[in-house]
Design an enzyme around this catalytic site. Structure first.
Site, PDB file in Angstrom:
ATOM      1  N   LYS A 173      -7.482  -5.645 -10.605  1.00 34.08           N
ATOM      2  CA  LYS A 173      -6.176  -6.189 -10.215  1.00 34.08           C
ATOM      3  C   LYS A 173      -6.091  -6.118  -8.699  1.00 34.08           C
ATOM      4  O   LYS A 173      -5.889  -5.050  -8.119  1.00 34.08           O
ATOM      5  CB  LYS A 173      -5.034  -5.378 -10.823  1.00 34.08           C
ATOM      6  N   GLY A 226      -4.838   2.276  -1.802  1.00 30.78           N
ATOM      7  CA  GLY A 226      -3.493   1.778  -1.489  1.00 30.78           C
ATOM      8  C   GLY A 226      -2.685   2.885  -0.845  1.00 30.78           C
ATOM      9  O   GLY A 226      -3.244   3.809  -0.234  1.00 30.78           O
ATOM     10  N   SER A 227      -1.371   2.814  -1.009  1.00 31.60           N
ATOM     11  CA  SER A 227      -0.500   3.771  -0.324  1.00 31.60           C
ATOM     12  C   SER A 227      -0.473   5.120  -1.044  1.00 31.60           C
ATOM     13  O   SER A 227      -0.806   5.212  -2.232  1.00 31.60           O
ATOM     14  CB  SER A 227       0.917   3.198  -0.256  1.00 31.60           C
ATOM     15  N   GLY A 231      -0.544   5.904  -5.005  1.00 30.26           N
ATOM     16  CA  GLY A 231      -1.675   6.761  -5.388  1.00 30.26           C
ATOM     17  C   GLY A 231      -1.233   7.963  -6.209  1.00 30.26           C
ATOM     18  O   GLY A 231      -1.863   8.332  -7.198  1.00 30.26           O
ATOM     19  N   GLU A 248      -8.086   6.382  -2.691  1.00 30.17           N
ATOM     20  CA  GLU A 248      -8.194   6.287  -1.230  1.00 30.17           C
ATOM     21  C   GLU A 248      -6.850   5.801  -0.725  1.00 30.17           C
ATOM     22  O   GLU A 248      -6.393   4.727  -1.123  1.00 30.17           O
ATOM     23  CB  GLU A 248      -9.307   5.320  -0.806  1.00 30.17           C
ATOM     24  N   CYS A 282      -6.658   1.419   7.293  1.00 28.82           N
ATOM     25  CA  CYS A 282      -6.363   2.819   6.962  1.00 28.82           C
ATOM     26  C   CYS A 282      -7.037   3.761   7.952  1.00 28.82           C
ATOM     27  O   CYS A 282      -6.601   4.888   8.134  1.00 28.82           O
ATOM     28  CB  CYS A 282      -6.808   3.129   5.547  1.00 28.82           C
ATOM     29  N   GLN A 329       6.551  -5.864   5.820  1.00 29.68           N
ATOM     30  CA  GLN A 329       5.766  -4.987   6.693  1.00 29.68           C
ATOM     31  C   GLN A 329       6.234  -5.134   8.145  1.00 29.68           C
ATOM     32  O   GLN A 329       6.332  -4.152   8.879  1.00 29.68           O
ATOM     33  CB  GLN A 329       4.277  -5.306   6.558  1.00 29.68           C
ATOM     34  N   GLU A 380       2.751   7.281   8.175  1.00 31.29           N
ATOM     35  CA  GLU A 380       1.875   6.130   8.400  1.00 31.29           C
ATOM     36  C   GLU A 380       2.728   4.883   8.617  1.00 31.29           C
ATOM     37  O   GLU A 380       3.570   4.549   7.775  1.00 31.29           O
ATOM     38  CB  GLU A 380       0.965   5.914   7.185  1.00 31.29           C
TER      39      GLU A 380
END
Ligand code: NAD
Length: 479
Positions: A173, A226-227, A231, A248, A282, A329, A380
């Site tokens: 996905k 992802g974030s 996660g 990750e 990242c 964003q 972040e």
């Protein structure tokens, strides 16, 4: 309207009920295509087809798996300009970076083609007489892959290629913002002869398709990038449904600049690392930790170099920095810039820009005169924004560098072998760079972080086998 790009389930381009336009963030009038939006039923069908395909694929000759991945890698390289152009249009990074990312994905497929042939095990003498022990690796079964938008071809590649190389079936996905690149990988796998059901693509929303994958009892493992927020959710769900998982996630990567650094090299590493790819990496450094003796010269040179950056349409070869990926964003970046105006002594750049074409453009921002405890230095941002934190000496720099909940990448610019060596040992990040940007890694070595940035086995290189296989220990009596 162009034909809708469909999900790939059981080797067929599947029927769909909903679709979504994939828009270019650099030019909102440019529609890359219309992409199917999948459902829980699509996930169920993909899992059923992967189950049917698994035994034959898991026991296929490694030569078969090698040849498939190698062909995909070759075709991807041959079409890198065309694929890179689509990537630049859907994600917004510059064409050169997008073609480079496509070439990287091609290298990853070719590397794991070779790894399919290099699976090894151990043969160990038992502590008991006349018994031999074999430790072998087996595929996990069906692997679910959930990916972010910022490396829309490289990250899917570095999860799909090892999963298939080691005999797993796949359901991917991709991020709903960037389905085109994953769709291209699916097209290439079909063209190169992937058996039906071995590879399935289900595009759509995380809360629907991703959630259905997390809930499905027949998916053995989830590899997620992802974030942090998503996660954590993935981790909880995988624990409940007893899946192996690998995460990750985000970063707040430090770049230390000591007094003895080569100033030009340090500034180039900071500009490239923090602002290229619109800061949406990242591994981008977002905290420049600068020793007091070089601080003022560093800030002056950064400002000078930042004003030279060209921001615009990524397809224009003179452009260094493309748009932010979407409106949400951009709004989030601008809100952090407002916060920085309260927290930092000075904010340089960061303004939203209006160009001829309507897109989400923003000038890179440098926050000067900041301390590490500020929100801008702990959270972040994931945009072209970085802070400067002034420190006394190496010891304070190290303390500040490690004083974060993240631990993905860290860098140091110095000409001192002593401090470079100390930093490589003492940094609490998974990847450490000396006199290099923190962003920019090789594909044949492990990738991953520590602390809040990562969980589970490393990705890429030979270490990828740890996640995508499970070991079996077999005892044989030969007396
Ligand atoms: P995100 O967490 O919003 O989405 C990642 C993926 O998870 C998407 O495919 C999304 O649809 C899916 N998802 C969302 N909700 C879900 C749910 N409930 N169940 C299952 N799946 C769900 O992240 P993003 O905005 O796409 O990517 C940006 C983030 O990714 C940043 O934090 C960045 O640092 C991180 N990132 C990390 C690395 C790394 O290797 N450490 C690499 C690239 C990006």
């Amino acid at each position: 309207m162009s034909e809708v790009k469909r999900n790939l389930i059981a080797g067929q381009w599947a029927e769909f009920t909903k679709s979504k336009s994939n828009k270019n963030p650099a030019d909102l009038t440019d529609i890359i295509g219309e992409y199917a939006v999948g459902s829980e039923q699509d996930v169920n069908a993909a899992v059923a087809s992967a189950k049917n395909a698994f035994n034959a694929w898991a026991t296929a000759s490694p030569q078969v798996r090698h040849d498939l991945l190698d062909k995909v890698g070759n075709l991807m390289a041959a079409r890198s300009q065309e694929i890179g152009t689509i990537l630049a249009r859907e994600e917004g990074k510059s064409l050169a970076e997008a073609v480079g990312e496509t070439m990287r994905a091609s290298q990853v497929f070719k590397f794991f083609a070779g790894e399919a042939l290099r699976m090894t095990g151990d043969n160990i003498a038992s502590i008991r007489p006349n018994i031999n022990i074999d430790v072998t690796r087996e595929p996990l079964g069906i692997v679910g892959i959930i990916t972010p938008w910022n490396f829309p071809i490289a990250i899917p590649a570095w999860k799909i290629a090892p999963a298939l190389a080691f005999g797993n079936c796949v359901i991917i996905k991709p991020a709903d913002l960037t389905p085109a690149c994953a769709h291209i990988i699916a097209e290439l796998l079909v063209e190169c002869g992937a058996p039906d059901g071995v590879f399935n693509l289900v595009m759509g929303r995380g809360s629907v398709v991703g959630e259905a994958m997390l809930n499905h009892p027949d998916i053995a493992a989830i590899t997620f990038t992802g974030s942090v927020e998503t996660g954590k959710h993935v981790a909880l769900k995988c624990t409940e449904t007893h899946k192996k998982f690998q995460l990750e996630m985000g970063g707040k990567n430090p770049m230390v600049i000591l007094d003895d650094a080569d100033l030009d090299l340090a500034v180039a590493a900071c500009i490239n690392g923090a602002f290229y790819s619109t800061g949406q990496r990242c591994t981008a450094p977002s905290r420049f930790i600068v020793q007091k003796g070089i601080h003022d010269a560093f800030v002056a040179k950064m400002k000078q170099e930042m004003t030279k950056l060209t921001i615009g349409n990524p397809l224009d070869s003179t452009v260094n920095i493309g748009p932010v990926v979407n409106e949400q964003q951009l709004k989030s970046n601008l809100a952090y810039i407002e916060l920085a105006k309260q927290e930092a002594d000075e904010v340089f750049g960061g303004e939203q820009i209006n160009l001829d074409q309507q897109g989400y453009y923003q000038r890179p921002a440098l926050f000067i005169g900041t301390t590490n405890d500020m929100r801008i230095n702990q959270e972040e941002i994931f945009g072209p924004c970085a802070s400067v934190i002034k420190v006394e000496d190496y010891d304070e720099a190290l303390k500040v560098a490690n004083d974060t909940g993240f631990g993905l990448a860290a860098g140091i610019c110095t000409q001192s072998l002593k401090y470079a060596t100390k930093f490589k040992r003492q940094s609490e990040a998974g990847m450490v760079m000396v006199n290099l940007p923190t962003a920019g890694v090789d594909y044949h070595v492990p990738f991953g972080g520590r602390k809040g940035s990562s969980y589970g086995a490393r990705e890429q290189g030979q270490y990828a086998v740890e996640f995508f296989t499970i070991v079996k220990t077999a005892y044989t009596f030969a007396g």
